[in-house]
Design an enzyme around this catalytic site. Sequence first.
Site, PDB file in Angstrom:
ATOM      1  N   HIS A  30      41.192  39.021  47.836  1.00  0.00           N
ATOM      2  CA  HIS A  30      41.707  37.989  48.730  1.00  0.00           C
ATOM      3  C   HIS A  30      42.916  37.294  48.097  1.00  0.00           C
ATOM      4  O   HIS A  30      43.964  37.123  48.732  1.00  0.00           O
ATOM      5  CB  HIS A  30      40.594  36.981  49.028  1.00  0.00           C
ATOM      6  CG  HIS A  30      41.025  35.794  49.840  1.00  0.00           C
ATOM      7  ND1 HIS A  30      40.657  35.620  51.149  1.00  0.00           N
ATOM      8  CD2 HIS A  30      41.802  34.725  49.534  1.00  0.00           C
ATOM      9  CE1 HIS A  30      41.179  34.489  51.612  1.00  0.00           C
ATOM     10  NE2 HIS A  30      41.869  33.933  50.640  1.00  0.00           N
ATOM     11  N   GLU A  31      42.787  36.894  46.840  1.00  0.00           N
ATOM     12  CA  GLU A  31      43.893  36.206  46.167  1.00  0.00           C
ATOM     13  C   GLU A  31      45.097  37.125  45.984  1.00  0.00           C
ATOM     14  O   GLU A  31      46.239  36.708  46.147  1.00  0.00           O
ATOM     15  CB  GLU A  31      43.417  35.671  44.818  1.00  0.00           C
ATOM     16  CG  GLU A  31      42.366  34.577  44.908  1.00  0.00           C
ATOM     17  CD  GLU A  31      42.859  33.348  45.663  1.00  0.00           C
ATOM     18  OE1 GLU A  31      44.084  33.088  45.676  1.00  0.00           O
ATOM     19  OE2 GLU A  31      42.015  32.655  46.254  1.00  0.00           O
TER      20      GLU A  31
ATOM     21  N   HIS B 267      47.019  37.366  49.140  1.00  0.00           N
ATOM     22  CA  HIS B 267      47.874  36.186  49.328  1.00  0.00           C
ATOM     23  C   HIS B 267      49.217  36.369  48.626  1.00  0.00           C
ATOM     24  O   HIS B 267      50.281  36.209  49.229  1.00  0.00           O
ATOM     25  CB  HIS B 267      47.186  34.939  48.765  1.00  0.00           C
ATOM     26  CG  HIS B 267      46.289  34.231  49.732  1.00  0.00           C
ATOM     27  ND1 HIS B 267      46.612  34.045  51.053  1.00  0.00           N
ATOM     28  CD2 HIS B 267      45.075  33.640  49.548  1.00  0.00           C
ATOM     29  CE1 HIS B 267      45.638  33.380  51.652  1.00  0.00           C
ATOM     30  NE2 HIS B 267      44.700  33.127  50.768  1.00  0.00           N
TER      31      HIS B 267
ATOM     32  N   HIS C 256      45.382  31.861  56.501  1.00  0.00           N
ATOM     33  CA  HIS C 256      44.059  32.445  56.741  1.00  0.00           C
ATOM     34  C   HIS C 256      43.855  32.674  58.236  1.00  0.00           C
ATOM     35  O   HIS C 256      44.391  31.956  59.073  1.00  0.00           O
ATOM     36  CB  HIS C 256      42.949  31.520  56.232  1.00  0.00           C
ATOM     37  CG  HIS C 256      43.025  31.246  54.763  1.00  0.00           C
ATOM     38  ND1 HIS C 256      43.518  30.065  54.258  1.00  0.00           N
ATOM     39  CD2 HIS C 256      42.676  32.013  53.699  1.00  0.00           C
ATOM     40  CE1 HIS C 256      43.465  30.115  52.941  1.00  0.00           C
ATOM     41  NE2 HIS C 256      42.963  31.276  52.574  1.00  0.00           N
TER      42      HIS C 256
END
Length: 720
Positions: free
Chosen positions: A247-248, A251, A333
Amino acid sequence: MRLLLLLGVAASRCLHDDTQKSVRLLRPHLSQMPTRFRSSVLPLPISRDAQPLRIQTYYTRELASSEAWAPDGEETRGTSRALAALKEAARRIQGILAVTPVQGPLLLSRDPTQYCRAVWGNPDTPNYHRCSLLNPGYQGESCLGAKIPDAHLRGYSLWPEHGLPQLIQPDGPGVQNTDFLLYVRVAHSSKCHKEPSVIAYAACCQLDSEDRPLAGTIVYCTQHLSSPSLSYGDTVAVAVCPQATLHELLHVLGFSGELFKRWRDCPSGLSGSPFPKPARENCSTRRRVTRRDAWGQLLLATPAVSRSLAKHLGVPGTVLGAPLEEEGSLSSHWESRLLQGSIMTATFHGAQHTRLDPITLAAFEDSGWYQVNHSAAEELLWGQGSGPEFGLVSTCGNGSSDFFCTRRVISPLSLPHSGLGCHYLHLDKGRCSSDPMLEGCRMYKPLARGSECWKEENGLLTRAQSPHGELYHLHSRCFLANLTSQELSKDKVSPPSVTLTGRCYLHQCTHKGAYEVRVEGSPWVPCLPGKAVQIPGYYGLLYCPQGRLCLSNKGTGAVTSPPTSFSTQDLLFQLSLGLTGTPGHSLGKEERQELAEVVLQALVTRGGTSRCYFHSPFITTNLVFTVSMWKSPGCQGPSVATLYRTLTLTFQEKPLQVHHGKAIFTTEHSKLLTSMDHNLSMTDGLLSMGFCLLLLILMGTLGTLAYQKRATLRVGPSTT
């Protein structure tokens, strides 16, 4: 992103947007040098063929003045956990994203506002606007608190008003075989202190000349990684598991409100995925990436995203765009009401509930920076086929969708309901509740502890005491039921045992959409979706959910399969076979998929094993076959390292031949190459030794093979 230490802990405020806004994004500054000197700062030449994104990690121990060290043992333990999770996430991204690779070393830019105190102000001079006075306090570059070594940076010069510059710092050697450089910090930062439940946050720091992210930093909070109450397995599976780290990484690679405005429109470079030949020379900055609909909802409104969401909801054509979570002026998100379970929603609910969904991959296609392997997407069950009204605040509470629950729970069997039901994936028991991200909508959320039907240890106590016949097993799922082995009291209209509630029972798929259930001591009973069944030896009924279980044709391995806890040694290898296509003949997407299966079957036969070692096979448009190698749970046979070595040795001794159509493809052992070694060579010696030692303890005989490898075999075809 909100990374939760344990399921059931209250979510913290999302950190990515605030973090990214605090970082200055740098890109090459070509205007600061005369033409005859620009060769040292021009973007490096790139290949014309897309290749899997190469991510190099660099761990730094330097801390800001406001941060504190953990004790040596805790800091080392926490760092090893973080780096292990990063290695797995980087391996996974290799199978998802491809770029035109950087040829030669990757060099990052310096910030002129940091090293330069004054510039020449006379526009009539040849060195107008170039650095005339250095900043005596310049201490180098950093990225979200991580010190960037001079070896990774371009040099800088001091310019006279007329004439040639004085070189102050030459270019560093750069980082070889790298398309993205990720700095890693493990610290107790001020953000970690203010947000106790946050385990990690990240930001992008540098871009290339076309705004593709080149470097970023991920910060792990020491207090969680080094907690002695967490075992290595618990930490990787719950706290810094690959899904959370992924997830990071997504980003910093582009899924960010600060980067949306830089996305590029490359209409001719994205057809024929996975990994087609790019056409970045035809790109331009997208005119509009986000928009608001008639109700003020912020949308990511790019073409591939709109098509993918429409397909997911079962809407003909396209939709206006995919809703983003309202998080102030920017949002990074997906809206949780609509895309619950996506890896890019704001709250992380655990690895078993998270999917790398098709809509997220479509977003990376729309960025214009990457070629995307869409076959790597995981099916997102939430809202699937629910139509254009799904996920609206105005409709989520009216009972129109069984993905949501209401305050007044209505049983599908018109029987009393306890309010405890099943999470929509049916892996866990759940309670009907809401949170700030759902904005009043309610869903069955897993209970904090002991709700997992797929954990056998959860049934150790209930099996001896409960009359409900629950079975906790890897293939157990949650079902609404009121089963009991005790005879019902006839003088009570609705005794507690009649009340429907979520219970754990064993299931097995018979074919797509059909399955059987088994209760403690009972035979297998066919369970017709949407109907209720009686179980021999039990009073009451068991309700069979429809559209949630056994959605594939792969037998028991349904889409709702429980999480797979991979060890680091299971995720280290990626095998690629380069194929040069038959002259004058090109393969379409379906033909490439067929060829990928042929090559995969040949690998399975050559290795003398089953397919459980090989995952996510695909072939690019320039005919490079790639398959990830790890050993799935229950897979019988040698270690993945042994199989990897065996395959590479046999390729040298005997070429591998595959037939497809009228062509025969043969491996050439003389072109066996090893690349993409994500080692920690740049890490300081002491930490590297400590990390390697811990890996040796954790992975036993794997030893130094614990570094990710990707072997490349060139394959030449010959016609029949």
